[in-house]
Motif scaffolding. Structure first.
Motif, PDB file in Angstrom:
ATOM      1  N   UNK A 238      -8.348   3.818  -9.168  1.00 42.89           N
ATOM      2  CA  UNK A 238      -8.825   2.515  -8.702  1.00 42.89           C
ATOM      3  C   UNK A 238      -8.482   2.334  -7.232  1.00 42.89           C
ATOM      4  N   UNK A 239      -9.215   1.436  -6.600  1.00 42.12           N
ATOM      5  CA  UNK A 239      -9.204   1.347  -5.140  1.00 42.12           C
ATOM      6  C   UNK A 239      -7.860   0.954  -4.544  1.00 42.12           C
ATOM      7  N   UNK A 240      -7.615   1.551  -3.381  1.00 43.78           N
ATOM      8  CA  UNK A 240      -6.451   1.146  -2.566  1.00 43.78           C
ATOM      9  C   UNK A 240      -6.934   1.049  -1.141  1.00 43.78           C
ATOM     10  N   UNK A 241      -6.449   0.015  -0.439  1.00 40.20           N
ATOM     11  CA  UNK A 241      -6.961  -0.277   0.901  1.00 40.20           C
ATOM     12  C   UNK A 241      -5.811  -0.488   1.861  1.00 40.20           C
ATOM     13  N   UNK A 242      -5.989  -0.006   3.103  1.00 47.08           N
ATOM     14  CA  UNK A 242      -4.966  -0.257   4.113  1.00 47.08           C
ATOM     15  C   UNK A 242      -5.631  -0.669   5.401  1.00 47.08           C
ATOM     16  N   UNK A 243      -5.006  -1.620   6.109  1.00 45.19           N
ATOM     17  CA  UNK A 243      -5.499  -1.960   7.443  1.00 45.19           C
ATOM     18  C   UNK A 243      -4.314  -2.255   8.339  1.00 45.19           C
ATOM     19  N   UNK A 244      -4.504  -2.096   9.651  1.00 43.35           N
ATOM     20  CA  UNK A 244      -3.403  -2.395  10.539  1.00 43.35           C
ATOM     21  C   UNK A 244      -3.870  -3.117  11.791  1.00 43.35           C
TER      22      UNK A 244
ATOM     23  N   UNK B 159      -1.938  -4.543  15.674  1.00 48.97           N
ATOM     24  CA  UNK B 159      -0.952  -3.999  16.607  1.00 48.97           C
ATOM     25  C   UNK B 159       0.455  -4.165  16.049  1.00 48.97           C
ATOM     26  N   UNK B 160       0.636  -5.218  15.222  1.00 52.48           N
ATOM     27  CA  UNK B 160       1.999  -5.535  14.816  1.00 52.48           C
ATOM     28  C   UNK B 160       2.232  -5.551  13.319  1.00 52.48           C
ATOM     29  N   UNK B 161       1.145  -5.455  12.535  1.00 54.43           N
ATOM     30  CA  UNK B 161       1.306  -5.544  11.086  1.00 54.43           C
ATOM     31  C   UNK B 161       0.471  -4.489  10.377  1.00 54.43           C
ATOM     32  N   UNK B 162       0.915  -4.155   9.144  1.00 54.25           N
ATOM     33  CA  UNK B 162       0.120  -3.273   8.297  1.00 54.25           C
ATOM     34  C   UNK B 162       0.022  -3.939   6.933  1.00 54.25           C
ATOM     35  N   UNK B 163      -1.193  -3.972   6.392  1.00 53.21           N
ATOM     36  CA  UNK B 163      -1.388  -4.566   5.065  1.00 53.21           C
ATOM     37  C   UNK B 163      -1.905  -3.485   4.127  1.00 53.21           C
ATOM     38  N   UNK B 164      -1.287  -3.377   2.953  1.00 53.06           N
ATOM     39  CA  UNK B 164      -1.767  -2.453   1.921  1.00 53.06           C
ATOM     40  C   UNK B 164      -2.142  -3.278   0.705  1.00 53.06           C
ATOM     41  N   UNK B 165      -3.319  -2.988   0.146  1.00 55.23           N
ATOM     42  CA  UNK B 165      -3.741  -3.753  -1.027  1.00 55.23           C
ATOM     43  C   UNK B 165      -4.330  -2.806  -2.054  1.00 55.23           C
ATOM     44  N   UNK B 166      -4.249  -3.211  -3.335  1.00 59.05           N
ATOM     45  CA  UNK B 166      -4.807  -2.353  -4.377  1.00 59.05           C
ATOM     46  C   UNK B 166      -5.353  -3.212  -5.495  1.00 59.05           C
ATOM     47  N   UNK B 167      -6.207  -2.591  -6.284  1.00 55.14           N
ATOM     48  CA  UNK B 167      -6.796  -3.271  -7.430  1.00 55.14           C
ATOM     49  C   UNK B 167      -5.927  -2.988  -8.647  1.00 55.14           C
ATOM     50  N   UNK B 168      -5.605  -4.046  -9.395  1.00 52.18           N
ATOM     51  CA  UNK B 168      -4.780  -3.870 -10.591  1.00 52.18           C
ATOM     52  C   UNK B 168      -5.655  -3.480 -11.763  1.00 52.18           C
ATOM     53  N   UNK B 169      -5.550  -2.212 -12.140  1.00 50.19           N
ATOM     54  CA  UNK B 169      -6.391  -1.768 -13.253  1.00 50.19           C
ATOM     55  C   UNK B 169      -5.487  -1.401 -14.410  1.00 50.19           C
ATOM     56  N   UNK B 170      -5.741  -1.946 -15.566  1.00 49.48           N
ATOM     57  CA  UNK B 170      -4.909  -1.654 -16.735  1.00 49.48           C
ATOM     58  C   UNK B 170      -5.696  -0.813 -17.728  1.00 49.48           C
TER      59      UNK B 170
END
Lengths: 275, 223
Positions: free
Chosen positions: A33-39, A41-52
């Motif tokens: 299932x999907x995982x996403x990252x973006x950045x 200059x000062x922050x990084x965000x990681x997000x993912x889909x919760x798949x059960x």
């Protein structure tokens, strides 16, 4: 057609100069299932889909804290991802112990890549079946890297991996030029919007996604459900103005839009251990 | 032929004294800030107190290079614990870890005399006192270091706790209130400073409670 002859083990080249076992390992990443990252200059965000696996079970953890300044999101064989996260944590702790300073992200991804490469050149091993989005902050700024099972790694402003990630990538491609200067809040919002793209029609709820942030003066941590829901509420009322997120890019496994609650049940080709 | 002895020692003693007192819902950990070698002073401003976890604070006197190394090892092990268990280590857990870490070097010990203070799982104060190779005991109060022989008898007089061997088990914590305990600590250090040359300069006191850690600094005699 010729694939089958040369794909038995990782130490066999094909006549066209490919290692099929490694490529098959990369396929495993696309199944997760999907995982996403973006950045910025000062922050990084990681997000993912919760798949059960099913309604009865909890969802698998796809984002791990490596250190206060590094986090990793995975897609593919989560067991491999868990083991590699443990390795990364160990490397980070050992570096801090020896040098009394945080491990630079670039050094970590090289070690990870070298570890993956070993598995592509031993007849008694198999490549890791997991793609890793490594996000971190060090003296040279914020970074986002993608580590492949092949042992390659690339740096990105924003990236998405896993099933239906092409939809998210299309969204990110439109917006990535502004990410460097984005505020923390805008970055989080973009991450959640990118996640929404991968859901393809399913209503976005905070229970469906996991979001983590790290930045200058902000150690790695997960956002709680309330904060995520607040961000969702700011745009969920707005009617969809973007073009169809699905695109013509049919994924190899033909992951059709299974009913929302079914989760993984719709993808017949997905092995239970892959999330 | 008599046995040849080393003319170089890997150890040095940097002096100083550490004290801790456990209360019903607090723990007081205190140490002086003087670091010496032989009859010289290296610095008047060195902290011997180190926070290991939210509810566990370590104070060590002895050879500060070994103390620093010990703190680093414990810090790394604590990080590993946090990754595995998703929470901070409790004080009793840290106490056992410290004991194991010290015994691990049974045949080339850390020259560190430790007092571990904090709050246990029920929120009550706890103090653990150690020797150099990890033998430890949960007590209501303790003193270690160069001034310990001057301080311990006085604490016994004021706070004598029941033996941990008694049945039924009795609480080791002192009935003193927090301000009274802090005052007692200041008193014993002022006295120890008078007669122990390795104790003095400044007194650093950390008061650990459920809502956080407070630090106080008091001046001591500088001679």
């Amino acid at each position: 057609m010729f694939r089958n002859q040369y794909d038995t083990d990782v130490t066999t080249w094909s006549p066209t100069g490919r290692l099929f076992q490694v490529e098959y390992a990369m396929e495993a990443v696309k199944q997760g299932s999907a995982a996403i990252g973006l950045r910025s200059r000062s922050h990084v965000v990681l997000a993912s889909v919760n798949k059960a696996q099913s309604e009865l079970s909890s969802h698998q953890r796809k984002i791990f804290k490596v250190d206060d300044h590094i986090g990793v999101a995975i897609a593919g064989l989560t067991a491999d991802g868990r083991v590699l996260s443990r390795y990364m944590r160990s490397e980070s702790i050992n570096h801090s112990f020896t040098y009394e300073s945080p491990l630079p992200v670039g050094r970590l991804v090289v070690r990870l890549a070298d570890k993956a490469q070993v598995c592509t050149q031993r007849s008694w091993k198999r490549p890791y079946g997991v793609g890793l989005l490594v996000g971190g902050l060090d003296e040279s700024g914020a970074h986002l890297y993608y580590n492949c099972p092949s042992g390659n790694y690339f740096e990105y402003q924003a990236f998405a991996i896993g099933s239906r990630s092409q939809a998210a990538k299309t969204y990110l491609e439109r917006r990535f030029e502004s990410f460097n200067e984005s505020s923390r809040e805008d970055l989080i919002k973009d991450a959640i919007l990118a996640i929404r793209e991968t859901l393809q029609g399913e209503t976005l709820k905070s229970s469906l996604c996991t979001v983590s942030v790290l930045g200058v003066d902000e150690p790695f941590h997960f956002l709680d459900q309330e904060s995520i829901q607040k961000v969702i509420d700011t745009f969920e009322k707005v009617p969809e103005e973007e073009e169809d997120g699905g695109d013509g890019e049919a994924e190899a496994e033909a992951a059709s839009a299974a009913p929302a609650e079914q989760g993984g049940a719709g993808d017949q080709d997905v092995a239970p251990m892959e999330m | 032929m008599t046995k040849q002895h080393a003319n170089w020692s890997p150890y040095d003693n940097n002096g100083g004294t550490c004290v801790a007192i456990a209360g019903s819902d607090y723990c007081v950990i205190a140490a002086d800030t003087r670091m010496s070698t032989g009859y010289s002073i290296l610095t008047r401003d060195y902290s011997k107190i180190h926070k290991l976890a939210d509810k566990a604070v370590l104070s060590s006197s002895g050879f500060q290079a070994d103390v620093k190394a010990l703190q680093k090892v414990l810090k790394s092990r604590h990080l590993v614990y946090q990754h595995q268990h998703n929470k901070q280590m409790s004080c009793p857990a840290m106490a056992q870890l410290l004991s194991n870490t010290l015994y691990f070097k049974r045949f080339f010990p850390y020259y560190a005399f430790n007092v571990l203070g904090g709050l246990d799982e029920q929120g009550k104060g706890c103090v653990f006192t150690y020797d150099a190779v990890g033998s430890y005991e949960k007590v209501g109060y303790s003193a270690q270091g160069s001034g310990s022989t001057l301080i311990m008898p006085f604490l016994d007089n004021q706070l004598k706790s029941p033996s941990p061997l008694l049945l039924p088990a009795q609480d080791a914590i002192t009935p003193l209130s927090e301000p009274e305990a802090v005052d007692l600590v200041k008193t014993v250090f002022a006295s120890a400073t008078e007669r122990d040359i390795y104790t003095g300069d400044k007194l650093e006191i950390m008061i650990l409670k459920a809502d956080g850690i407070r630090t106080e600094v008091m001046d001591l005699r500088k001679d």
